[in-house]
Structures are given as C-alpha cells and as structure tokens.
Design a protein around this motif. Structure first.
Motif, PDB file in Angstrom:
ATOM      1  N   SER A   1      11.954  38.174 -13.078  1.00  0.00           N
ATOM      2  CA  SER A   1      12.063  37.660 -12.216  1.00  0.00           C
ATOM      3  C   SER A   1      10.367  36.866 -11.919  1.00  0.00           C
ATOM      4  O   SER A   1       9.189  37.453 -13.497  1.00  0.00           O
ATOM      5  CB  SER A   1      11.250  38.754 -10.928  1.00  0.00           C
ATOM      6  OG  SER A   1      10.507  38.847 -10.168  1.00  0.00           O
TER       7      SER A   1
ATOM      8  N   ASP B   1       8.415  37.168  -9.738  1.00  0.00           N
ATOM      9  CA  ASP B   1       7.361  37.222  -8.857  1.00  0.00           C
ATOM     10  C   ASP B   1       5.857  37.433  -9.380  1.00  0.00           C
ATOM     11  O   ASP B   1       5.622  38.087 -10.360  1.00  0.00           O
ATOM     12  CB  ASP B   1       7.968  38.609  -8.225  1.00  0.00           C
ATOM     13  CG  ASP B   1       9.228  38.736  -7.013  1.00  0.00           C
ATOM     14  OD1 ASP B   1       8.625  38.277  -5.710  1.00  0.00           O
ATOM     15  OD2 ASP B   1      10.142  38.602  -7.116  1.00  0.00           O
TER      16      ASP B   1
ATOM     17  N   ALA C   1      13.872  35.428  -8.052  1.00  0.00           N
ATOM     18  CA  ALA C   1      12.149  35.742  -7.670  1.00  0.00           C
ATOM     19  C   ALA C   1      12.802  36.144  -5.804  1.00  0.00           C
ATOM     20  O   ALA C   1      13.734  36.195  -5.284  1.00  0.00           O
ATOM     21  CB  ALA C   1      11.578  34.552  -6.401  1.00  0.00           C
TER      22      ALA C   1
END
Length: 196
Positions: A110, A112, A79
C-alpha cells in the motif's frame, strides 16, 4: 586512392552502425509478451538485482523482501484511492490463494500515507483473505518524485504497478495498470520467472 564520395559513404555507414539499436541478449529475447488493457509488460534492460528492502506488514512486524528469493515474486504497488486497484487486488488474492499457491510470492504494498487502520478497513472491504499486505508509509520502497530523495528502488509510473522478479532475484520488468493476471500470457510470464 578512394574517391571523396567513397570516403564519405564509408563514414556515413560507420555512423549509422554506431547509432543502430543493439541486439538484446538471449535471455531478454525469451521474456514472453504480456499486454493487458492499454499497457504492456515493460522489460528492464539489463534486469536489476533485487535490493535488500524491509517492508512493514499490515498486521505488524517487518519482512526483508530478499528472503523471498527462490520463487517468482510479484511486487504490486497500490493505494486505496486507486479505482483500478479495487479490481486487481481481489484477482491477485484469488490467484495467490488458488492457482499460484506455493509457486509465486505476491507482495501487495500500500502506498497510502494515512493510518494503518484505514488500510486495514480498505483491505477488509475488498474481502482479501490470503494476499500478504504491506505498507510503505515513508516512501522507502517506491517513489514517484523525479529526484527520488529516499533512493527507493521501485518507480511508480502509475497505480497499480506490479514488478516481476525472478526466483534468482532479478527484477525483470513491470506491468502498469490493472492487469489480467488470469491470462495465458501472464501465466507464461510467471513460468519464465520461475525458470530464470
């Protein structure tokens, strides 16, 4: 007729044998040790089968992780807010570009939850040139919640975390934290995954 003491002793020995740790299989014994920093490679017993899993590419489109079988796969979850990821991702990028080229698939996912553009800016800031970047915006690839409501196949015990998958599709284990993938021990693990 056996004495009461002999009967009790046999019962205790039997109970101890029942709770003694089982021997690992030969394949599990062969997994090379790999430690880096505060963490060591954790072997999954028994190894799990790589599930069908569709990932979103950063540049658009999708890929099914199972099509990468045939070569070892490292699935790295990271992240942009993770400090250790800032060190590990560039190292993985260099290895993927040079030493591992054509031998190992690296899938950098990722975790995120922000917009794709924010992930793209982060990747650009690290000057990642070769590493395939994927997104898991809805949490279908990895989970950190106890109930795993979306039935994601990979557990996030920390960030970064890298799952090692053999060429035959067995999820052998994982390495938590920023690992030294340049080390001899990491090379031994990759060679093991290639043979398995």
């Amino acid at each position: 007729m056996p004495s009461r003491r002999a009967i009790l002793l046999r019962a205790l020995v039997g109970m101890a044998a029942e709770f003694a740790p089982r021997e690992a299989t030969a394949a599990e014994d062969d997994v090379p040790g790999f430690a880096s920093g505060r963490y060591q490679f954790t072997i999954l017993r028994p190894p799990q089968e790589l599930p069908p899993l569709r990932l979103f590419r950063l540049e658009g489109g999708t890929i099914d992780l199972s099509i990468l079988r045939g070569k070892p796969i490292l699935v790295n979850f990271w992240a942009s807010w993770c400090a250790a990821c800032r060190f590990e991702l560039p190292a993985l990028d260099r290895l993927y570009r040079d030493a591992w080229r054509g031998r190992v698939h690296v899938v950098a996912v990722s975790e995120d939850r922000g917009p794709r553009e924010a992930v793209a800016r982060f990747v650009k800031s690290l000057d990642l040139k070769a590493l395939p970047i994927f997104l898991d915006p809805n949490g279908y690839a990895a989970y950190s919640d106890a109930e795993n409501a979306k039935k994601a196949p990979f557990a996030l015990y920390g960030m970064p975390i890298t799952y090692a998958i053999s060429g035959s599709g067995a999820v052998v284990g994982y390495m938590q934290g920023d690992a030294d993938w340049w080390s001899t021990a990491a090379g031994d693990l990759i060679a093991y995954l290639d043979r398995m």
